[in-house]
Design an enzyme around this catalytic site. Structure first.
Site, PDB file in Angstrom:
ATOM      1  N   GLU A 359      42.884 -38.843 -18.958  1.00  0.00           N
ATOM      2  CA  GLU A 359      41.848 -39.882 -18.942  1.00  0.00           C
ATOM      3  C   GLU A 359      40.978 -39.651 -20.189  1.00  0.00           C
ATOM      4  O   GLU A 359      39.809 -39.299 -20.100  1.00  0.00           O
ATOM      5  CB  GLU A 359      41.010 -39.775 -17.656  1.00  0.00           C
ATOM      6  CG  GLU A 359      40.058 -40.940 -17.410  1.00  0.00           C
ATOM      7  CD  GLU A 359      39.158 -40.725 -16.179  1.00  0.00           C
ATOM      8  OE1 GLU A 359      39.237 -39.656 -15.547  1.00  0.00           O
ATOM      9  OE2 GLU A 359      38.366 -41.638 -15.871  1.00  0.00           O
ATOM     10  N   HIS A 384      45.322 -41.977 -13.596  1.00  0.00           N
ATOM     11  CA  HIS A 384      45.077 -42.614 -14.900  1.00  0.00           C
ATOM     12  C   HIS A 384      46.244 -42.449 -15.881  1.00  0.00           C
ATOM     13  O   HIS A 384      46.875 -43.411 -16.265  1.00  0.00           O
ATOM     14  CB  HIS A 384      43.779 -42.120 -15.558  1.00  0.00           C
ATOM     15  CG  HIS A 384      42.562 -42.457 -14.773  1.00  0.00           C
ATOM     16  ND1 HIS A 384      42.144 -43.749 -14.595  1.00  0.00           N
ATOM     17  CD2 HIS A 384      41.686 -41.669 -14.094  1.00  0.00           C
ATOM     18  CE1 HIS A 384      41.053 -43.749 -13.838  1.00  0.00           C
ATOM     19  NE2 HIS A 384      40.770 -42.502 -13.518  1.00  0.00           N
TER      20      HIS A 384
HETATM   21 ZN   LIG Z   1      39.422 -41.112 -10.275  1.00  0.00          ZN
END
Ligand SMILES: [Zn+2]
Ligand SMILES: *[C@@H]1O[C@H](CO)[C@@H](O)[C@H](O)[C@H]1NC(C)=O
Ligand SMILES: *[C@@H]1O[C@H](CO)[C@@H](O)[C@H](O)[C@H]1NC(C)=O
Ligand SMILES: *[C@@H]1O[C@H](CO)[C@@H](O)[C@H](O)[C@H]1NC(C)=O
Ligand SMILES: *[C@@H]1O[C@H](CO)[C@@H](O)[C@H](O)[C@H]1NC(C)=O
Ligand SMILES: *[C@@H]1O[C@H](CO)[C@@H](O)[C@H](O)[C@H]1NC(C)=O
Length: 513
Positions: A359, A384
């Site tokens: 991320e 992510h």
């Molecule tokens: Zn999260």
């Protein structure tokens, strides 16, 4: 005037003639070559392998007609919600026909959402802060804190004194204004996000402050139960029937100050989910992914790995595994934690991991390396994986192992990894058919609800013009396929989902043109 002067002209002309000749004489005419490429890409993309039934084809036609009309309008007005900041796009999205169809669509499961951001903040203000014995205070740094207690407890270290809200509101001239100020303390929503949040440090600081502020409300035992129930309700109304929740299991307290342990919290999640399922046909349930924060040192994470193993042993059907949460860029890397994270494997204990990884926009940093370690540590899914396309070896390997990623478009935009969601890296993965699910991360903090807003961004922005009903169907199927439900439970969940899907498709197919 000819560019380059007359001397080069004959050479250019003969070249053009040669190109034209090869084109007209080649075995595959351009149209056929194009359609072959198009067809190949169509089958590669997410959902491209699915064959639609007749009614689904009709529904797809209706859906795509609406999608095309909205895209066309967006090109004309140059106002395309996925390319705008969600806070400014939200009203526009709500007017979209496509969005309204997505709301009705049975989306399956929410596999990436966090414990204290599943219920609307509005409800926290309007309901929870109006309950008896609710106190607040403002710290020296201007941060709000809450506490339910009776009698009024002594002042906390951070503030001058606890103020009883009930009494405070009585003295106010304009309560609505005050309630609005509370609400703006509970979400990131603002009119000018680009100005308010100039960089990631600023937005993450407010993001973390929000969780600190609302924790005193949510972790009060009676609210805790209602909060879970309410969260399930909001997802259920959004046609989501199963959740896997990242939960930190912070101490939950009673009015007299008594504190519950983590097992109590897990039991409460389980009880509330069971109660909810009784009243809501088709609801499948809830599981917990126990999570600790990635700013804590390795010795503390060793302890929470022990806790995760204990909870998984005691609640094998409720506790699915372990994750590390919080801002990746400023936290410790998975590699730093390797000693702690290897404990279960060394003891022969199966503790599934569901790491947030990648991320980040900082390619090649130690944090960016989290994707490597998520793969090596056998993460069941990856949260992510925003940086995944920058790691072709990881990508190939994780695909081979069928490790899906959990894409949360609005979260990535609000937290400033990408501004125009057409440029979200998941577009590449979606086009190649990489296994993924769509989720909403912290919908309440972003001013979203359930999964539909994120599905809209994924369908319109990330998927672009080529994403169709097959893409949506695949995303919904993936959410069940890649959940941690047992195989028998998955079969049952698929059956329930299919019934709802067929109804949804029938309604959509019957829409007037
Ligand atoms: Zn999260
Ligand atoms: C808050 O909501 C609950 C139901 O979830 C309801 O019983 C209660 O009366 C509400 N309280 C207030 C103060 O609105
Ligand atoms: C109270 O504040 C709200 C929101 O700012 C405003 O709309 C409303 O008119 C105010 N009411 C009074 C009585 O001033
Ligand atoms: C948070 O709430 C306090 C108390 O009402 C208020 O003074 C402050 O302006 C609010 N903060 C924001 C960012 O709205
Ligand atoms: C880890 O952090 C805790 C709490 O901040 C601290 O008490 C402890 O000494 C730290 N351990 C190491 C090895 O740094
Ligand atoms: C990951 O899986 C491999 C292959 O099954 C195994 O050898 C390894 O011990 C696992 N690692 C962890 C941390 O579970």
């Amino acid at each position: 005037m000819l560019m380059g002067g007359p001397s080069v002209w004959p050479a250019l002309l003969s070249l053009l003639l040669a190109v034209a000749a090869s084109f007209f004489c080649s075995a595959i005419p351009i149209d056929e070559a194009r359609s072959q490429l198009l067809m190949r890409e169509k089958t590669m993309q997410l959902g491209g392998q699915l064959v639609l039934k007749k009614e689904e084809e009709l529904a797809n036609e209706r859906l795509m007609a609406l999608k095309k009309a909205e895209m066309k309008q967006a090109m004309e007005t140059q106002k395309f919600p996925p390319s705008m900041h969600f806070f400014q796009a939200k009203n526009l999205i709500e007017k979209s026909e496509v969005f309204n169809i997505l709301k009705k669509m049975p989306k399956g499961a929410a596999l990436h959402v966090h414990d204290i951001s599943i219920s609307s903040m509005d409800w926290l203000v309007k309901n929870v802060t109006y309950r008896p014995h609710c106190h607040f205070c403002l710290t020296r740094n201007g941060i709000l804190m809450f506490k339910f207690a009776y009698p009024t407890p002594p002042s906390p270290a951070e503030c001058s004194e606890w103020i009883l809200l009930e009494k405070y509101r009585k003295k106010l001239y304009n309560v609505t204004e005050f309630d609005n100020s509370l609400l703006s303390n509970f979400t990131l929503m603002t009119k000018n996000p680009e100005v308010t949040y100039a960089n990631q440090d600023i937005i993450w600081s407010k993001f973390e402050t929000i969780f600190f502020t609302i924790s005193g409300l949510v972790n009060y035992a009676p609210v805790f139960r209602d909060y879970i129930f309410r969260g399930l309700e909001e997802f259920y109304q959004d046609n989501v029937f199963y959740l896997e929740l990242r939960a930190m299991l912070f101490p939950v307290y009673e009015l007299n100050g008594m504190i519950h342990n983590q097992e109590w919290s897990v039991r409460t999640y389980r009880e509330v989910a069971r109660m909810f399922a009784k009243e809501h046909p088709g609801f499948i349930g809830l599981k917990i992914i126990y999570s600790d924060r990635r700013f804590r040192n390795v010795s503390l994470i060793m302890k929470s790995i022990q806790t995760a193993m204990m909870l998984r042993t005691r609640f094998p059907k409720t506790v699915a595994g372990f994750d590390l949460v919080g801002r990746e860029d400023t936290g410790y890397s998975l590699y730093y934690y390797k000693e702690a994270l290897m404990i279960p494997a060394l003891q022969g204990f199966k503790l599934p991991y569901f790491f947030h990884a990648g991320e980040t926009d900082w390619q090649g940093t130690s944090i960016d390396g989290n994707l490597l370690d998520a793969l090596i540590l056998n993460s069941t899914r990856i949260g992510h994986a925003f940086a995944l396309i920058k790691h072709p070896a990881v990508w190939t390997e994780s695909w081979k192992k069928d490790i899906p990623i959990e894409v949360c478009p609005i979260s990535n935009q609000v937290l400033k990894l990408v501004s125009d969601l057409r440029n979200h890296p998941a577009a590449v993965l979606m086009a190649t058919g990489y296994p993924m699910v769509i989720s909403s991360d912290d919908p309440a903090v972003f001013g979203a609800k359930g999964l539909s807003y994120d599905f809209y961004e994924a369908f319109m922005g990330i998927g672009g013009m080529t994403a169709d009903l097959r893409t949506l169907k695949q995303l919904a199927i993936n959410s069940i396929k890649y959940s941690t439900l047992l195989d028998t439970e998955k079969k049952a969940a698929m059956k329930t989902w299919e019934e709802r899907w067929n109804n949804f498709v029938a309604d959509l197919a019957r829409r007037p043109k």
